[in-house]
Design an enzyme around this catalytic site. Structure first.
Site, short mmCIF file in Angstrom:
data_model
loop_
_atom_site.label_atom_id
_atom_site.label_comp_id
_atom_site.label_asym_id
_atom_site.label_seq_id
_atom_site.Cartn_x
_atom_site.Cartn_y
_atom_site.Cartn_z
N HIS A 198 0.91 -0.89 0.03
CA HIS A 198 -0.13 0.24 -0.10
C HIS A 198 0.90 1.27 -0.01
CE1 HIS A 198 -3.11 -2.73 1.22
NE2 HIS A 198 -3.99 -2.03 1.00
N ASN A 229 8.26 -4.40 3.07
CA ASN A 229 6.98 -4.10 3.47
C ASN A 229 6.32 -4.38 4.91
OD1 ASN A 229 4.20 -3.24 2.70
ND2 ASN A 229 3.74 -5.41 2.30
#
Length: 350
Positions: A198, A229
């Site tokens: 994201h 991430n």
């Protein structure tokens, strides 16, 4: 000649209740209906029932029904196409939602806005590239079709938005129907070795399931190394939320460093894999104002986040973006040219 039994069969009669074959079938059907009703209409009620039995006797749930170890993995859609159903608000999505003003950190006796903050699109960077501007309710982005990545995602992060009952487990990654050229598909990431990372984090929109749903649109997703991430990048996202609560609201701009020649992944699309990611954060509380930039390699790291603080000018040179161009030029140059030590002192000291 007939054989005569030594005992009389007339004295014996069938006693008790014996089920006929069709009665057993009906009972089995009612049992299945009961399972469906008890487990809320799930598609695998027998599996759910069996897992409950396993838990009762202490065996534990079967392996496929256990939670994924990757907190960033959401269920993939059945189809890699944008549909009205994929973007419409469900009952779950509307449960915790209310309309709120997200144009800027809220004004209060402790947080007074500058005049330049009140200008239209004050938050949005200016790019020398021709990205497609996409406005969603929670954030705005510029999408670069040649990379199948957004070059930036921008939004105000208010203190109350970081808490709430919105849950990412209800969401699926979906193509973004607002992008005219089409986005990457969730399947482009399947078995690629990269997470669907994201840019605007789901955790920044916990106050609204509808807002969180938007963060799973593929225009907001980019390939990120799994341990990056789930590691240092997650740590930075959590730090920004902590600062948003502390400072009563921030402006956040996030994106990859896009350039020709990047490696790609994808079955249906060539999705560029960025080598670097950045965040630029601005705090305004008239007369106080401060800015900080982070630049990170798309790889695991155990270093302190302070080591990734860089002058915002450096990020502008790498990306070709002009951040917060509506700030008066002299003030903008002063903010964007600050060195690491000065920014660390301003942001990490309290």
């Amino acid at each position: 000649m007939f054989f005569k039994p030594r005992f009389s069969t007339k004295k014996y009669a069938r006693r008790g209740f014996r089920l006929r074959g069709n009665t057993l079938v009906l009972l089995f059907i009612f049992f299945l209906i009961g399972l469906f009703l008890h487990y809320g209409g799930k598609t695998k009620p027998v599996v759910a029932f069996w897992n409950d039995i396993r838990e009762i006797i202490g065996i534990g749930r079967s392996q496929p029904d256990r939670e994924e170890t990757n907190p960033y993995k959401a269920p993939e859609p059945r189809e890699d196409v944008a549909t009205d159903e994929g973007t419409a608000s469900s009952d779950e999505s509307e449960a915790s939602d209310t309309k709120r003003d997200r144009t800027a950190p809220k004004s209060s006796p402790k947080n007074e806005r500058f005049d330049f903050e009140k200008q239209v699109d004050f938050l949005l960077p200016v790019s020398r590239n021709a990205g497609e501007l996409i406005r969603h309710e929670g954030y705005t982005l510029s999408y670069r079709d040649e990379y199948k990545d957004a070059e930036w995602v921008a939004y105000p992060l208010l203190d109350y938005e970081t808490t709430g009952d919105a849950d990412r487990k209800y969401e699926q990654f979906q193509p973004d129907p607002a992008v005219s050229t089409g986005t990457a598909l969730p399947s482009d990431y399947t078995r690629s070795g990269y997470d669907r990372g994201h840019l605007a984090p789901a955790g920044d929109f916990k106050y609204s399931q509808r807002m969180m749903k938007e963060t799973f649109l593929m225009s907001n997703i980019t390939p990120q190394a799994p341990q990056f991430n789930r590691g240092i990048w997650k740590e930075l996202e959590e730090l920004v939320r902590t600062w948003a609560v502390r400072d009563n609201g921030l402006y956040v701009i996030t994106g990859p460093v896009l350039k020709p020649g990047l490696s790609t992944i994808g079955r249906s699309n060539e999705v560029s894999v960025p080598e670097k990611f950045y965040k630029v954060i601005l705090y305004c509380n008239k007369p106080d104002i401060r800015m900080i930039g982070f630049l990170l390699e798309n790889e695991p790291s155990t270093n302190s986040l302070k080591q990734f603080v860089v002058p915002v000018d450096q990020i502008e040179q790498l990306t070709g973006l002009d951040f917060f161009p509506k700030i008066p030029d002299d003030l903008e140059r002063k903010l964007e040219s600050k060195g690491r030590g000065e920014m660390v002192d301003e942001w990490f000291s309290y």
